[in-house]
Design a protein around this motif. Structure first.
Motif, PDB file in Angstrom:
ATOM      1  N   THR A  80       0.816  -1.214   0.000  1.00 19.91           N
ATOM      2  CA  THR A  80       0.000   0.000   0.000  1.00 19.91           C
ATOM      3  C   THR A  80       0.849   1.264   0.000  1.00 19.91           C
ATOM      4  O   THR A  80       0.646   2.175  -0.815  1.00 19.91           O
ATOM      5  N   ALA A  81       1.820   1.355   0.908  1.00 22.30           N
ATOM      6  CA  ALA A  81       2.661   2.548   1.010  1.00 22.30           C
ATOM      7  C   ALA A  81       3.519   2.731  -0.240  1.00 22.30           C
ATOM      8  O   ALA A  81       3.699   3.845  -0.725  1.00 22.30           O
ATOM      9  N   LEU A  82       4.032   1.624  -0.777  1.00 19.50           N
ATOM     10  CA  LEU A  82       4.854   1.682  -1.980  1.00 19.50           C
ATOM     11  C   LEU A  82       4.044   2.204  -3.161  1.00 19.50           C
ATOM     12  O   LEU A  82       4.489   3.096  -3.898  1.00 19.50           O
ATOM     13  N   GLU A  83       2.853   1.658  -3.353  1.00 19.10           N
ATOM     14  CA  GLU A  83       2.027   2.070  -4.483  1.00 19.10           C
ATOM     15  C   GLU A  83       1.543   3.514  -4.329  1.00 19.10           C
ATOM     16  O   GLU A  83       1.428   4.245  -5.316  1.00 19.10           O
ATOM     17  N   LYS A  84       1.281   3.928  -3.099  1.00 14.65           N
ATOM     18  CA  LYS A  84       0.872   5.313  -2.867  1.00 14.65           C
ATOM     19  C   LYS A  84       2.013   6.262  -3.208  1.00 14.65           C
ATOM     20  O   LYS A  84       1.787   7.330  -3.821  1.00 14.65           O
ATOM     21  N   PHE A  85       3.233   5.882  -2.847  1.00 15.28           N
ATOM     22  CA  PHE A  85       4.394   6.717  -3.146  1.00 15.28           C
ATOM     23  C   PHE A  85       4.600   6.825  -4.661  1.00 15.28           C
ATOM     24  O   PHE A  85       4.798   7.927  -5.184  1.00 15.28           O
ATOM     25  N   ILE A  86       4.572   5.690  -5.337  1.00 14.29           N
ATOM     26  CA  ILE A  86       4.765   5.692  -6.785  1.00 14.29           C
ATOM     27  C   ILE A  86       3.681   6.503  -7.466  1.00 14.29           C
ATOM     28  O   ILE A  86       3.940   7.287  -8.386  1.00 14.29           O
ATOM     29  N   ASP A  87       2.449   6.348  -7.006  1.00 14.07           N
ATOM     30  CA  ASP A  87       1.339   7.092  -7.585  1.00 14.07           C
ATOM     31  C   ASP A  87       1.535   8.594  -7.408  1.00 14.07           C
ATOM     32  O   ASP A  87       1.229   9.383  -8.312  1.00 14.07           O
ATOM     33  N   SER A  88       2.073   9.007  -6.263  1.00 19.00           N
ATOM     34  CA  SER A  88       2.283  10.436  -6.014  1.00 19.00           C
ATOM     35  C   SER A  88       3.357  11.021  -6.917  1.00 19.00           C
ATOM     36  O   SER A  88       3.386  12.225  -7.162  1.00 19.00           O
ATOM     37  N   VAL A  89       4.232  10.144  -7.415  1.00 15.95           N
ATOM     38  CA  VAL A  89       5.315  10.611  -8.285  1.00 15.95           C
ATOM     39  C   VAL A  89       4.904  10.616  -9.757  1.00 15.95           C
ATOM     40  O   VAL A  89       5.202  11.558 -10.501  1.00 15.95           O
ATOM     41  N   ILE A  90       4.197   9.581 -10.172  1.00 20.08           N
ATOM     42  CA  ILE A  90       3.927   9.436 -11.611  1.00 20.08           C
ATOM     43  C   ILE A  90       2.634  10.078 -12.065  1.00 20.08           C
ATOM     44  O   ILE A  90       2.408  10.239 -13.271  1.00 20.08           O
ATOM     45  N   ARG A  91       1.755  10.441 -11.137  1.00 18.58           N
ATOM     46  CA  ARG A  91       0.451  10.972 -11.553  1.00 18.58           C
ATOM     47  C   ARG A  91       0.331  12.467 -11.304  1.00 18.58           C
ATOM     48  O   ARG A  91       1.049  13.036 -10.556  1.00 18.58           O
TER      49      ARG A  91
END
Length: 216
Positions: free
Chosen positions: A205-216
């Motif tokens: 969850t935390a990993l995907e939230k971080f990646i989402d905050s960077v790529i979106r």
């Protein structure tokens, strides 16, 4: 024929539950406490795999009845054929994820045991950069940023384990709004050793939230 259905972080979660049961056994916990730990483990595995078929449910349910240390080892070993591998990726695919980095240092993909990989992470000491590759819904995403060693231990935002950390600052450039120089930086504390992080992570969850905050 074994059909893989367990992702790396889920396998780590199962191992964590096994450790909790073993700890209760080793410390001669009150029978009611031990039973509670066993029940909690069984319930959590059911919640982790809500779509498991009957065969998979029987396999997972076996954990809560184990007693001897060697039985736990055999159980975890028996799960290995059911591990889902990190999707196959080539060096060219990785390079395409970082198009502006013409001299991209690549990880040695041959050394990866993809059964035990949640994300591919590596550093380039010469540029002081950290790179991360992660699949979401069948598509690979690449994140790069500066890393700053902290020279201390604390809790990694990805695996939530007490490890040696670096401050990972990823920069995301978005389509310009008011200015062509528009960008944002997203930082967090990450395990210095990506292999250890992959071995510890039990929730993405935390990993995907971080990646989402960077790529979106």
């Amino acid at each position: 024929m074994h059909t893989p259905f367990i992702r790396n972080h889920e396998y780590n979660f199962i191992k964590k539950q096994a450790e909790l049961i073993q700890h209760a056994i080793r410390t001669n916990a009150d029978p009611k406490v031990l039973e509670s730990v066993r029940y909690s483990a069984a319930t959590k595995l059911e919640e982790l795999f809500p779509n498991a078929n009957d065969e998979q449910k029987r396999l997972l349910a076996g954990l809560s009845s184990l007693t001897a240390a060697e039985d736990f080892q055999k159980y975890l070993k028996a799960l290995e054929p059911y591990l889902l591998e990190f999707p196959q990726i080539t060096e060219k695919q990785i390079q395409k994820l970082f198009p502006k980095n013409k001299k991209l240092k690549l990880p040695d993909l041959d050394l990866l045991d993809r059964r035990y990989v949640t994300y591919i992470g590596w550093t380039d000491i010469s540029t002081n950069k950290l790179f991360m590759v992660y699949p979401i819904n069948g598509q690979f995403f690449g994140v790069e940023g500066r890393f700053t060693p902290t020279h201390k231990k604390s809790y990694c935002f990805v695996c939530n384990r007490y490890e040696e950390l670096v401050l990972f600052s990823a920069v995301s450039k978005k389509p310009p709004k008011a200015s062509a120089d528009y960008y944002k930086s997203v930082g967090n504390y990450l395990c210095m050793n990506g292999h250890e992080c992959n071995a510890n992570i039990t929730d993405v969850t935390a990993l995907e939230k971080f990646i989402d905050s960077v790529i979106r």
